[in-house]
Design a protein around this motif. Sequence first.
Motif, PDB file in Angstrom:
ATOM      1  N   ASP A  46      -2.151 102.472 -27.878  1.00 31.23           N
ATOM      2  CA  ASP A  46      -2.672 102.444 -29.374  1.00 31.23           C
ATOM      3  C   ASP A  46      -1.787 103.266 -30.340  1.00 31.23           C
ATOM      4  OD1 ASP A  46      -5.025 101.548 -27.933  1.00 31.23           O
ATOM      5  OD2 ASP A  46      -5.901 103.418 -27.848  1.00 31.23           O
ATOM      6  N   HIS A  49       0.870 100.589 -31.402  1.00 33.34           N
ATOM      7  CA  HIS A  49       0.196 100.086 -32.415  1.00 33.34           C
ATOM      8  C   HIS A  49       0.354 100.753 -33.767  1.00 33.34           C
ATOM      9  CE1 HIS A  49      -1.829  97.132 -29.174  1.00 33.34           C
ATOM     10  NE2 HIS A  49      -0.793  96.457 -29.697  1.00 33.34           N
ATOM     11  N   MET A  64      -7.730  99.126 -27.519  1.00 33.28           N
ATOM     12  CA  MET A  64      -7.880  97.889 -26.488  1.00 33.28           C
ATOM     13  C   MET A  64      -9.018  98.001 -25.477  1.00 33.28           C
ATOM     14  SD  MET A  64      -4.755  96.729 -27.759  1.00 33.28           S
ATOM     15  CE  MET A  64      -4.133  95.501 -26.574  1.00 33.28           C
ATOM     16  N   GLU A  65      -9.815  98.878 -25.528  1.00 35.07           N
ATOM     17  CA  GLU A  65     -10.544  99.187 -24.339  1.00 35.07           C
ATOM     18  C   GLU A  65     -11.687  99.974 -24.776  1.00 35.07           C
ATOM     19  OE1 GLU A  65      -9.306 101.474 -20.171  1.00 35.07           O
ATOM     20  OE2 GLU A  65      -9.149 102.793 -22.147  1.00 35.07           O
ATOM     21  N   ALA A  89     -10.787  95.678 -20.851  1.00 36.01           N
ATOM     22  CA  ALA A  89      -9.491  95.784 -21.517  1.00 36.01           C
ATOM     23  C   ALA A  89      -9.125  94.500 -22.156  1.00 36.01           C
ATOM     24  CB  ALA A  89      -8.442  96.273 -20.583  1.00 36.01           C
ATOM     25  N   SER A  90      -8.702  94.412 -23.605  1.00 39.00           N
ATOM     26  CA  SER A  90      -8.648  93.152 -24.226  1.00 39.00           C
ATOM     27  C   SER A  90      -7.647  93.478 -25.297  1.00 39.00           C
ATOM     28  CB  SER A  90     -10.080  92.862 -24.650  1.00 39.00           C
ATOM     29  OG  SER A  90      -9.965  91.699 -25.483  1.00 39.00           O
ATOM     30  N   GLN A  91      -6.955  92.283 -25.832  1.00 43.03           N
ATOM     31  CA  GLN A  91      -6.367  92.104 -26.909  1.00 43.03           C
ATOM     32  C   GLN A  91      -6.937  91.065 -27.893  1.00 43.03           C
ATOM     33  OE1 GLN A  91      -2.270  91.623 -26.248  1.00 43.03           O
ATOM     34  NE2 GLN A  91      -2.491  89.743 -25.127  1.00 43.03           N
ATOM     35  N   PRO A  93      -6.088  94.166 -30.593  1.00 41.61           N
ATOM     36  CA  PRO A  93      -7.001  95.705 -30.870  1.00 41.61           C
ATOM     37  C   PRO A  93      -7.905  95.627 -31.618  1.00 41.61           C
ATOM     38  CG  PRO A  93      -4.516  95.556 -31.257  1.00 41.61           C
ATOM     39  CD  PRO A  93      -4.908  94.120 -31.149  1.00 41.61           C
ATOM     40  N   SER A  95     -11.118  98.009 -30.754  1.00 39.37           N
ATOM     41  CA  SER A  95     -12.002  98.704 -30.089  1.00 39.37           C
ATOM     42  C   SER A  95     -12.631  99.917 -30.623  1.00 39.37           C
ATOM     43  CB  SER A  95     -11.826  98.927 -28.429  1.00 39.37           C
ATOM     44  OG  SER A  95     -10.756  99.859 -28.534  1.00 39.37           O
ATOM     45  N   LEU A 124      -8.770  99.386 -19.088  1.00 42.30           N
ATOM     46  CA  LEU A 124      -7.300  99.303 -19.434  1.00 42.30           C
ATOM     47  C   LEU A 124      -6.288  99.976 -18.305  1.00 42.30           C
ATOM     48  CD1 LEU A 124      -5.652  98.397 -22.567  1.00 42.30           C
ATOM     49  CD2 LEU A 124      -4.452  99.664 -21.102  1.00 42.30           C
ATOM     50  N   PHE A 271      -1.334  92.102 -20.091  1.00 46.14           N
ATOM     51  CA  PHE A 271      -2.301  91.002 -20.581  1.00 46.14           C
ATOM     52  C   PHE A 271      -1.696  89.668 -19.982  1.00 46.14           C
ATOM     53  CE2 PHE A 271      -3.004  94.635 -23.263  1.00 46.14           C
ATOM     54  CZ  PHE A 271      -4.402  94.426 -23.174  1.00 46.14           C
TER      55      PHE A 271
END
Length: 329
Positions: A46, A49, A64-65, A89-91, A93, A95, A124, A271
Amino acid sequence: MTKSKAVRIRQHGGPEQMAIDEVEVGEPGAGEIRIRHRAVGLNFIDVYHRTGLYQLPMPAALGMEGAGVVEAVGPGVTHLKPGDRAAYASQPPGSYCELRVMPAKTVCKLPDAIDFDTGAAMMLKGLTAQYLLKRTLPQGGLKEGDFVLFHAAAGGVGLIACQWARAMGLQLIGTAGSDAKCQLAREHGAAHVINYAKEDFLARVKDITGGRGVKVVYDSVGKDTWDKSLDCLQPFGLMASFGNASGPVPPFAPGILGPKGSIYMTRQTLFTHIATREATQEMADDLFRAVTGGQVKIRIDQRYPLAQVQQAHRDLEARKTTGCTILTL
Ligand code: NDP
């Protein structure tokens, strides 16, 4: 349309760039869900980013989480339903918010035995430790008793990796920036610890391994540790670079890998590993087993209300945190 508070930036920069906006949240489209967060995980990515080390189109959402309750599912989503407890956990961003619409692919049902805070803290970081220790392997794999070096061992990913490595029978040598952090890493399963703020970690690794070196170096520190990390490896060892907390690794010539013992070098990202629903679920199930089985305890050392996200970033960057950090809602 429902409204949600969401942390966003309008340009890359310091923690002061993060503002809490009110955004509209609609219905999930195909392959998407709407989730109401109960807690959100903070990660060093983060920071990348936010600063622009990893560039984002503006305005940008961060995070991301997270973990929470699924409110709605879009067409084609079969593994989740409204009311499910879930974590991810994802993209891309996004969350750091109360409520969001997001791709369902990497969202997993959270076992009843795992609370929301733990779910938000562990996905994540835990899936990263999983792929590093079990899917990023040196020639011949990892066997009980093998030495590995893990930098920033008292951090979020680090403390999970220490415990999982112990459960796998590995001799993890953990580095950290203070004696207190080294003690924490040792308590969580590091077989050996090195305070790299005051000790020469290369000399210590050679000493601990009887001059041979380690099979794998897991390096998320980047610029500051890169050169010496390569010299910690035994012949045919694997340099697994996975982060840049101290800054990116400068360009290097592959020719240097030969004289250092024909070592391997890889730069991995979570990822790629969780690119499919099947792979995500398989890795998450392994993580859930490790956590519910007690081999891996998720240590949440810092909790900040969403409104204090700037302070959370300041503390993470200033190396004041240990273990996992969450934003509470
Ligand atoms: P951590 O909790 O580990 O925090 C980062 C730690 O890095 C600090 O606590 C600090 O520990 C250490 N560090 C060393 N040098 C610096 C520096 N100059 N500035 C700040 N910190 C420094 O963070 P996370 O658990 O969230 O992530 C750990 C690392 O793993 C990060 O680099 C992250 O980007 C990376 N990562 C990579 C992924 C991937 O798939 N590639 C996925 C997830 C995380 P100390 O004081 O002990 O040195």
